[in-house]
Design an enzyme around this catalytic site. Structure first.
Site, short mmCIF file in Angstrom:
data_model
loop_
_atom_site.label_atom_id
_atom_site.label_comp_id
_atom_site.label_asym_id
_atom_site.label_seq_id
_atom_site.Cartn_x
_atom_site.Cartn_y
_atom_site.Cartn_z
N HIS A 69 -0.15 83.47 70.11
CA HIS A 69 -0.56 82.54 70.16
C HIS A 69 0.84 81.51 69.94
CE1 HIS A 69 -1.86 78.23 68.54
NE2 HIS A 69 -0.44 77.64 68.47
N GLU A 70 1.98 82.34 69.33
CA GLU A 70 3.47 81.76 69.52
C GLU A 70 3.73 82.48 70.83
OE1 GLU A 70 4.66 79.38 68.38
OE2 GLU A 70 3.47 79.77 66.52
N HIS A 73 2.86 79.23 73.67
CA HIS A 73 3.79 78.35 73.71
C HIS A 73 4.70 78.58 74.88
CE1 HIS A 73 2.19 75.65 70.90
NE2 HIS A 73 2.12 76.58 69.89
N GLU A 100 -2.14 72.90 71.30
CA GLU A 100 -2.50 73.67 70.26
C GLU A 100 -3.96 75.05 70.92
OE1 GLU A 100 -0.80 75.16 67.77
OE2 GLU A 100 0.99 74.07 68.39
#
Length: 253
Positions: A69-70, A73, A100
């Site tokens: 997930h990061e 980003h 998100e």
């Protein structure tokens, strides 16, 4: 976002936690990985200091999904066109929510290969069993499997991951994660309780896979007709389910 994620994953030597950091984009930028206690937070990406932080106290599977997930980003921040489109269409809390959501989509794209997804969909369709297979074979969280399956599914499909919360008399089966294909307006909110007579509850209690005509148990009490496919994970604490809202599937008008 999924395309960015798949391109990143294609460059990786493996999909274990540390190998996820070996993608060309992060290597070129000199981004490093650090584990530390983070309270209730699972992780964070700090582009200024070029570091991905992961909660050292989280479960290994949660750490792996959080890292993906990061990384998503970082992928999103590297794509000026995507960022521009997002800022043109959204602002404030809505913008943060969309970012998100896209990073969850990216995480699923990194961790679940197209080959695995095609095999699962061919064998099981967009069902509770398909969610379970993705969790088991890709070693990802239920929410990661849910996001990936929604990206690949078609039709009027609502997916949920339910889990038992509390103990004793306070024990309750509730929705942990939920999502739907574009043609479905309303997913189930996290925390929605599952009624005692619903097939999801029965599957948890019996440990049996269930496929039957039933309904979507909205928190408001509304019961939307649907065909439900339910698959318990075997530990008596979690259930995966899909709702097909196409009237042709469950004999509706």
């Amino acid at each position: 976002m999924r395309l960015l994620a798949r391109q990143y994953a294609a460059d990786l030597p493996a999909l274990d936690t540390h190998s996820l950091m070996d993608g060309a984009l992060l290597q070129a930028a000199g981004v490093r990985l650090e584990f530390m206690p983070m309270g209730e937070r699972d992780g964070a990406y700090d582009p200024e200091n070029k570091v991905v932080l992961i909660n050292s106290l989280a479960r290994p599977e949660r750490q792996r999904f959080t890292l993906a997930h990061e990384i998503s980003h970082a992928l999103l921040l590297s794509d000026d066109d995507l960022l521009s489109d997002l800022h043109d269409q959204y602002d404030g809390e809505r913008l943060e929510m969309m970012i998100e959501t896209l990073c969850n989509v990216g995480a699923a794209g990194i961790l679940i290969s197209d080959t695995l997804m095609n095999d699962v969909l061919t064998r099981f369709g967009p069902s509770g069993r398909a969610l379970h297979e993705l969790v088991r074979r890709a070693d990802v969280s239920g929410s990661a499997a849910l996001y990936a399956l929604l990206e690949a599914a078609s039709g009027q499909i609502l997916l949920v991951v339910c889990a038992v919360t509390g103990r004793g008399e306070a024990k309750q089966l509730t929705v942990r994660a939920s999502g739907a294909t574009e043609s479905v307006k309303y997913p189930l909110r996290p925390g929605t309780p599952i009624p005692d007579e619903h097939p999801i509850q029965i599957a948890l209690e019996t440990g049996l896979e269930i496929s039957a005509k039933s309904y979507v148990p909205f928190r408001s009490g509304r019961k939307m007709p649907a065909w439900v496919d339910v698959y318990p994970d075997g530990n008596g604490r979690r259930v995966f389910a899909s709702f097909n809202l196409d009237p042709a599937r469950f004999g509706g008008e």
